[in-house]
Design a protein around this motif. Structure first.
Motif, PDB file in Angstrom:
ATOM      1  N   PRO A 130      -2.699  -2.561  -5.480  1.00 36.72           N
ATOM      2  CA  PRO A 130      -3.450  -3.620  -4.782  1.00 36.72           C
ATOM      3  C   PRO A 130      -3.177  -5.008  -5.341  1.00 36.72           C
ATOM      4  O   PRO A 130      -3.337  -6.005  -4.637  1.00 36.72           O
ATOM      5  CB  PRO A 130      -4.911  -3.224  -5.004  1.00 36.72           C
ATOM      6  N   ASN A 131      -2.743  -5.088  -6.614  1.00 34.70           N
ATOM      7  CA  ASN A 131      -2.516  -6.385  -7.252  1.00 34.70           C
ATOM      8  C   ASN A 131      -1.184  -6.375  -8.003  1.00 34.70           C
ATOM      9  O   ASN A 131      -0.839  -5.394  -8.673  1.00 34.70           O
ATOM     10  CB  ASN A 131      -3.643  -6.708  -8.249  1.00 34.70           C
ATOM     11  N   VAL A 165       6.078  -9.275   5.306  1.00 34.32           N
ATOM     12  CA  VAL A 165       4.976  -9.838   4.533  1.00 34.32           C
ATOM     13  C   VAL A 165       4.526 -11.132   5.207  1.00 34.32           C
ATOM     14  O   VAL A 165       5.351 -11.977   5.572  1.00 34.32           O
ATOM     15  CB  VAL A 165       5.390 -10.103   3.077  1.00 34.32           C
ATOM     16  N   TYR A 166       3.206 -11.262   5.367  1.00 35.55           N
ATOM     17  CA  TYR A 166       2.603 -12.429   5.998  1.00 35.55           C
ATOM     18  C   TYR A 166       1.547 -13.021   5.072  1.00 35.55           C
ATOM     19  O   TYR A 166       1.085 -12.380   4.131  1.00 35.55           O
ATOM     20  CB  TYR A 166       1.915 -12.038   7.317  1.00 35.55           C
ATOM     21  N   SER A 167       1.164 -14.252   5.381  1.00 35.08           N
ATOM     22  CA  SER A 167      -0.029 -14.810   4.737  1.00 35.08           C
ATOM     23  C   SER A 167      -1.232 -13.985   5.162  1.00 35.08           C
ATOM     24  O   SER A 167      -1.181 -13.219   6.133  1.00 35.08           O
ATOM     25  CB  SER A 167      -0.202 -16.279   5.141  1.00 35.08           C
ATOM     26  N   GLY A 220       3.608 -17.945  -4.478  1.00 33.02           N
ATOM     27  CA  GLY A 220       2.635 -18.156  -5.534  1.00 33.02           C
ATOM     28  C   GLY A 220       1.496 -17.159  -5.476  1.00 33.02           C
ATOM     29  O   GLY A 220       1.456 -16.265  -4.606  1.00 33.02           O
ATOM     30  N   PRO A 221       0.564 -17.275  -6.386  1.00 38.31           N
ATOM     31  CA  PRO A 221      -0.599 -16.383  -6.377  1.00 38.31           C
ATOM     32  C   PRO A 221      -1.382 -16.531  -5.075  1.00 38.31           C
ATOM     33  O   PRO A 221      -1.452 -17.610  -4.487  1.00 38.31           O
ATOM     34  CB  PRO A 221      -1.416 -16.867  -7.585  1.00 38.31           C
ATOM     35  N   GLY A 222      -1.962 -15.433  -4.641  1.00 39.98           N
ATOM     36  CA  GLY A 222      -2.753 -15.482  -3.419  1.00 39.98           C
ATOM     37  C   GLY A 222      -2.879 -14.108  -2.788  1.00 39.98           C
ATOM     38  O   GLY A 222      -2.404 -13.098  -3.324  1.00 39.98           O
ATOM     39  N   ALA A 223      -3.502 -14.075  -1.644  1.00 46.81           N
ATOM     40  CA  ALA A 223      -3.686 -12.835  -0.890  1.00 46.81           C
ATOM     41  C   ALA A 223      -2.691 -12.802   0.260  1.00 46.81           C
ATOM     42  O   ALA A 223      -2.471 -13.814   0.936  1.00 46.81           O
ATOM     43  CB  ALA A 223      -5.118 -12.731  -0.370  1.00 46.81           C
ATOM     44  N   PRO A 239      -3.700  -5.455   3.189  1.00 43.85           N
ATOM     45  CA  PRO A 239      -3.741  -6.577   2.236  1.00 43.85           C
ATOM     46  C   PRO A 239      -3.316  -6.164   0.828  1.00 43.85           C
ATOM     47  O   PRO A 239      -3.443  -4.998   0.431  1.00 43.85           O
ATOM     48  CB  PRO A 239      -5.213  -6.981   2.276  1.00 43.85           C
ATOM     49  N   PHE A 240      -2.814  -7.142   0.091  1.00 49.16           N
ATOM     50  CA  PHE A 240      -2.544  -6.984  -1.345  1.00 49.16           C
ATOM     51  C   PHE A 240      -2.588  -8.374  -1.958  1.00 49.16           C
ATOM     52  O   PHE A 240      -2.614  -9.392  -1.256  1.00 49.16           O
ATOM     53  CB  PHE A 240      -1.199  -6.290  -1.596  1.00 49.16           C
TER      54      PHE A 240
END
Length: 244
Positions: A130-131, A165-167, A220-223, A239-240
């Motif tokens: 997940p992360n 992969v998407y925002s 960058g960092p984010g979801a 999500p991840f």
């Protein structure tokens, strides 16, 4: 005969005759006036107005009836169209609810004859964790399942499988495994009902575009969300996170 005779003077008799004639004329005039007055109500010239009014009323009523019939027909057609649209919408919702793990797109190339149809398959993709920390390379697993009732074959070649992969909001496409490394090798798999075929895909955590012409930038960092696609089948987003 005309000469008056009697004990009175002749002038008296002439006056009586003139008065009788005058009274007779007046009486005759009254009789004629009464006859004219009584027969004047039946004058045919006075009848066309009610007839015209009756024709106008009839025409107005007919026009109103025609308008009402047209409105009724329009309402009926509108109701049938609404009912037909509602029926089609209900059928579409039922088809979507049949399998929440994937949806069918119409822009993909048609499935070759003899292979598993899109309706008999389901696609699901997940992030292995997940992360992920910034600088690491996320791993994804795409799984194709035969949800039909009959065995079938399908080309599951890497060029036909897409992992994207998407925002998090899905508005920005960041990467797809076929952008920089397109594949054309076929991989025909035979799938019995309930069988699954799983594939692993690694992401370098950098952006890409079809054709791989644009510079690739680290994300960058984010979801984020990951989506799997096979032909016209598309999975629901999973999500991840990428953490500092």
């Amino acid at each position: 005969m005309l000469e008056p005779t009697g004990p009175l003077p002749p002038e008296i008799y002439w006056r009586r005759r003139v008065l009788a004639i005058g009274v007779s004329v007046v009486v005759l005039a009254l009789v004629i006036w009464l006859v004219v007055a009584l027969t004047g109500g039946d004058d045919p010239d006075q009848n066309p107005e009610p007839a015209a009014a009756e024709v106008s009323t009839s025409a107005t009523t007919t026009a109103a009836d025609a308008s009402a019939d047209a409105a009724s027909a329009s309402t009926t057609r509108s109701g049938e169209a609404s009912a037909s649209s509602g029926s089609r919408g209900a059928e579409g919702l039922a088809a979507e609810d049949a399998d929440d793990s994937s949806t069918t797109t119409t822009s993909a190339a048609p499935v070759p004859p003899g292979q598993c149809s899109d309706q008999s398959l389901a696609v699901r993709v997940t992030a292995d964790e997940p992360n992920y920390r910034v600088g690491s390379e996320p791993d994804f697993t795409i799984v194709i399942t035969n949800i039909g009732t009959s065995p079938c074959e399908r080309d599951l070649g890497a060029g036909l499988q897409q992992v994207l992969v998407y925002s998090l909001d899905g508005n920005e496409r960041l990467w797809a495994n076929t952008d920089c490394f397109p594949e054309s090798t076929a991989d025909i798999r035979s799938l019995d009902p309930g069988d699954q075929a799983a594939y692993s895909v690694k992401w370098s955590a950098t952006t890409s575009e079809p054709g791989c012409q644009a510079p690739r930038e680290p994300v960058g960092p984010g979801a984020y969300t990951v989506v799997g696609q096979l032909g016209g089948l598309r999975s629901v987003p999973e999500p991840f996170n990428i953490t500092p």
